[in-house]
Each structure stands twice: as C-alpha cells, then as structure tokens.
Design an enzyme around this catalytic site. Structure first.
Site, short mmCIF file in Angstrom:
data_model
loop_
_atom_site.label_atom_id
_atom_site.label_comp_id
_atom_site.label_asym_id
_atom_site.label_seq_id
_atom_site.Cartn_x
_atom_site.Cartn_y
_atom_site.Cartn_z
N ARG A 46 23.37 65.84 27.79
CA ARG A 46 23.01 64.50 28.50
C ARG A 46 22.86 64.83 30.04
NH1 ARG A 46 26.47 64.90 31.82
NH2 ARG A 46 25.93 62.89 32.42
N GLY A 47 22.40 63.95 30.81
CA GLY A 47 22.00 64.17 32.17
C GLY A 47 20.68 64.74 32.17
N ALA A 48 20.15 64.02 33.41
CA ALA A 48 18.64 64.10 33.47
C ALA A 48 18.22 65.56 33.43
CB ALA A 48 18.04 63.25 34.55
N ARG A 89 14.95 60.34 24.52
CA ARG A 89 15.47 59.42 25.72
C ARG A 89 14.39 58.85 26.50
NH1 ARG A 89 21.33 60.68 27.85
NH2 ARG A 89 21.11 58.28 27.95
N GLN A 197 31.29 58.89 30.54
CA GLN A 197 30.92 60.31 31.31
C GLN A 197 31.97 60.71 32.73
OE1 GLN A 197 28.83 57.80 30.43
NE2 GLN A 197 26.87 58.51 29.52
N ASP A 238 18.22 59.25 37.37
CA ASP A 238 17.49 59.67 36.21
C ASP A 238 15.83 59.63 36.42
OD1 ASP A 238 20.22 59.04 35.18
OD2 ASP A 238 19.24 59.96 33.41
N ASN A 248 19.85 55.32 37.63
CA ASN A 248 20.73 56.07 37.30
C ASN A 248 21.69 55.31 36.49
OD1 ASN A 248 22.29 58.46 37.63
ND2 ASN A 248 23.96 57.25 38.91
N LYS A 249 22.72 55.86 36.16
CA LYS A 249 23.62 55.32 35.00
C LYS A 249 24.20 53.93 35.25
CE LYS A 249 24.94 56.57 31.99
NZ LYS A 249 24.18 56.21 30.75
O1 MRU Z 1 23.33 58.49 29.82
P1 MRU Z 1 23.77 60.03 30.65
O2 MRU Z 1 25.03 60.54 30.52
O3 MRU Z 1 22.61 61.04 30.23
O4 MRU Z 1 23.28 59.58 32.16
C1 MRU Z 1 23.53 60.53 33.15
C2 MRU Z 1 23.38 60.00 34.41
O5 MRU Z 1 23.14 58.72 34.66
C3 MRU Z 1 23.20 60.95 35.57
O6 MRU Z 1 23.84 60.31 36.72
C4 MRU Z 1 21.91 61.44 35.99
O7 MRU Z 1 21.27 61.79 34.81
C5 MRU Z 1 21.94 62.48 36.86
S1 MRU Z 1 22.46 63.99 36.16
C6 MRU Z 1 22.45 65.14 37.50
#
Ligand code: MRU
Length: 341
Positions: A46-48, A89, A197, A238, A248-249
């Site tokens: 996970r993570g963009a 996603r 996370q 994201d 973002n999250k």
């Molecule tokens: O649902 P996730 O864990 O994939 O969400 C991740 C985030 O929101 C991060 O802050 C974002 O992807 C930036 S990661 C460098």
C-alpha cells in the site's frame, strides 16, 4: 536502513506483507498478478508510490509469464492484466501514472521485435520506475529537511514512509534526512483508524530508524497540538489536483483544519507522479470506499453492532488553501499557483 518493501528477484516480485506488521516481518514471493492484485486490494502492499511500482512490476511479470507465441497473443494477455491491475484501488494516481508508462512502452514496441526482447524492455521500464521512485524519495527528503528546525515537534498521519514507497518514503524521508543532518526533533504519529497504518507501520519504521517518535490515537491530535506544542504537520498524498487540492488518508483534512486554527504550517510531501494533471480540483478525485467490516471489527474482535450502517471512505481531500506548501523532488512549492519557495 532501507526496508525495501518490494523487490524483483529471479522473475518474481518479493514483497513485505504489511498486514502482518509490526508483529511479523513476512516476505511474499509473488509469481502471478492475481496474487499481486489481491495484495494491493487488501493493503499488503500500500501507499501511493509503492502501488505505482507494484503495478509496473506486475505488468512486466504478466508479460514474462505469458506463454503466448505471438505479439497479438501477448497484447491480449497484457490488456486483461491492465484491467485487473487498474481495478485494485481507485485513489492513488501513481497507479494509473505507472500503468500509462508501461502501456506506452508496450504500444511503442515494434511488431517485428522478438517477444523475449519485448519482455526485457517492459521489465527494464518497471525497474526504472522503481529506481526513479527511490531517487525521488531521497530528493523529497533533502528538500523537506530544510524545513525542520531543532526542537520541532512534527505530527504525521498514516504511513508515508519506506513502507509506502520503493525508497525512503515521502513525509518520513524528510525525518530521516533531517536526522542525518543532526537536527533534534520529535514526531507524533497518529494511529490512523481504521487500518492503523500509523501505529502498525509508521511507529515500527520510525523506531527502526532511530527517530524520536510518540504514538497517539487520531482523536488526540487537537490536544497534542496544544499541550505538546506541535510546530508543523507533514503528511503524504495519494493524488494532487492541478489547483493543489490533495487527497490523502482519511483524517488528513481534519489535521489541516487544526493546523489552520492553531496557526502552524501544514505540508504535503509527494513525488511529481502524485500530481494528476488531468484534473482541475479535488472534487474530481475518486475516493475509495472500503468494506464495512473495517469499522465493525478491530482485528478479529467485533467492536460495533454487526448490522450497524457504516460509512468508510479511505481518503479525504484537503483544499489547497489549507496547505502551506507541497514538498516534491524538485523543490518546495507554495500552494498559491505552485510557486517555488
Ligand atoms: O490506504 P493506504 O495505506 O494505501 O493509504 C496511504 C496514504 O494515504 C499515504 O499517506 C499516501 O499514499 C502517501 S504514501 C507516500
């Protein structure tokens, strides 16, 4: 210490199953894209930026695995893989950015090239995406570290670190670089409900890297700002629209409102692959809604009535006017017209 949440080894994708952290550091040897798609959907990966790297490697993997003996056959396999990878996603634009790069390479390849050569070139592109991500992370870290002062108390949300990229992370890369420069600061990490996370991943990686980090739960953010003297907030993103609105999250928007009220800077750290030049404002960013069980259970324990109605958006959009600046690999940009500062 670089964690390398994803690697390419002997025609396999090796990745850390992030759902097992922090209690277990488990590596998965992934040999097919169905396993990869499941891993992305369920946040094992996970993570963009890491999602972008994963789908690029996945596209190359499905080319390498293809038994087709003709270009037309390979084209069909890759078209079906692309549909699966793009459906994992919806919010992180890095996924679509990386897929476009891979599909563009494939469409430019000549029909009289050998299938072996085509597969080699696709893998080469995927590995460049991985390497570029590592370079972007270092540069974001260097650019952002200039903003960290001795005695800073920084709040972060979710995980925008090594576990969210192929390199040192985005928001967290700034902490690693600032530490390297000898700066003395503290980080408060939001636990980040519902999937934790922040507590599972950010705390784990910050502690592994010797950052002075303190865990709080999400609803402690306002009082921590006041009572512990938070001096700035730094998070990842994201997807960033052309006007600077940033998804973002879930919970990030609330932090930006808090930052404004308490008059502290609110920074987004993200590589340029997170900027979506095709959309004008945050209103057009697709926001993923996840399954209700994520709010009904914490792990295996039921924490809400089974039939409770649930609203579970995974991301929110912070309007550009609440963002002090965006820290990218090419510099720190004031949000008003993305002016460099
Ligand atoms: O649902 P996730 O864990 O994939 O969400 C991740 C985030 O929101 C991060 O802050 C974002 O992807 C930036 S990661 C460098």
């Amino acid at each position: 210490m670089l964690l390398e949440p994803i690697k390419w080894k002997a025609n396999k994708i090796i990745f850390i199953d992030q759902t097992k952290l922090p209690s277990r550091l488990k590596y998965v040897r992934c040999m097919d894209i169905d396993t990869l798609c499941e891993a992305i959907k369920n946040l094992r990966l996970r993570g963009a930026p890491l999602i972008g790297v994963s789908v690029a490697l996945g596209y190359a993997l499905s080319a390498i695995n293809s038994r087709s003996r003709t270009m037309a056959g390979l084209k069909k396999v890759l078209a079906s893989s692309a549909i699966k990878l793009k459906a994992t996603r919806p919010t992180a634009v890095n996924l679509f950015w990386a897929m476009k790069r891979m599909e563009d390479v494939f469409s430019r390849l000549s029909v009289d090239m050998s299938l072996q050569e085509i597969k080699r070139l696709l893998l080469k592109e995927a590995l460049s995406i991985l390497k570029e991500d590592q370079d972007m992370c270092r540069a974001i870290g260097r650019n952002g570290a200039r903003l960290i002062k001795d005695k800073d108390i920084v709040l972060t949300h979710c995980n925008a670190g090594m576990l969210a990229t192929a390199g040192h992370g985005t928001a967290l890369s700034i902490f690693y670089e600032a530490k390297k420069k000898g700066k003395k600061f503290k980080v408060y990490a939001d636990e980040t409900r519902p999937l934790m996370q922040g507590s599972r991943l950010t705390m784990w990686e910050l502690m592994k890297n010797g950052i002075d980090a303190i865990l709080i739960c999400d609803d402690m953010a306002a009082s921590t700002i006041i009572n512990k003297g938070v001096t700035k907030i730094i998070v990842g993103a994201d997807r960033i629209a052309r006007n600077g609105d940033a998804a973002n999250k879930i919970g990030t928007y609330g932090l930006a409102v808090l930052a404004k009220y308490h008059n502290i800077p609110f920074y987004i750290a993200a590589p340029s692959s997170t900027i979506d030049h095709n959309i004008k404002t945050g209103k057009d960013i697709p926001i993923e809604e996840r399954k209700r069980e994520e709010l009904i259970y914490v792990g295996a324990k039921q924490t809400a009535p089974i039939k409770a109605k649930v609203y579970n958006p995974a991301f929110d959009v912070t309007p550009a006017r609440l963002i002090t600046a965006i820290i990218t690999e090419s510099g720190v940009y004031d949000i008003k017209g993305f002016r460099r500062i």
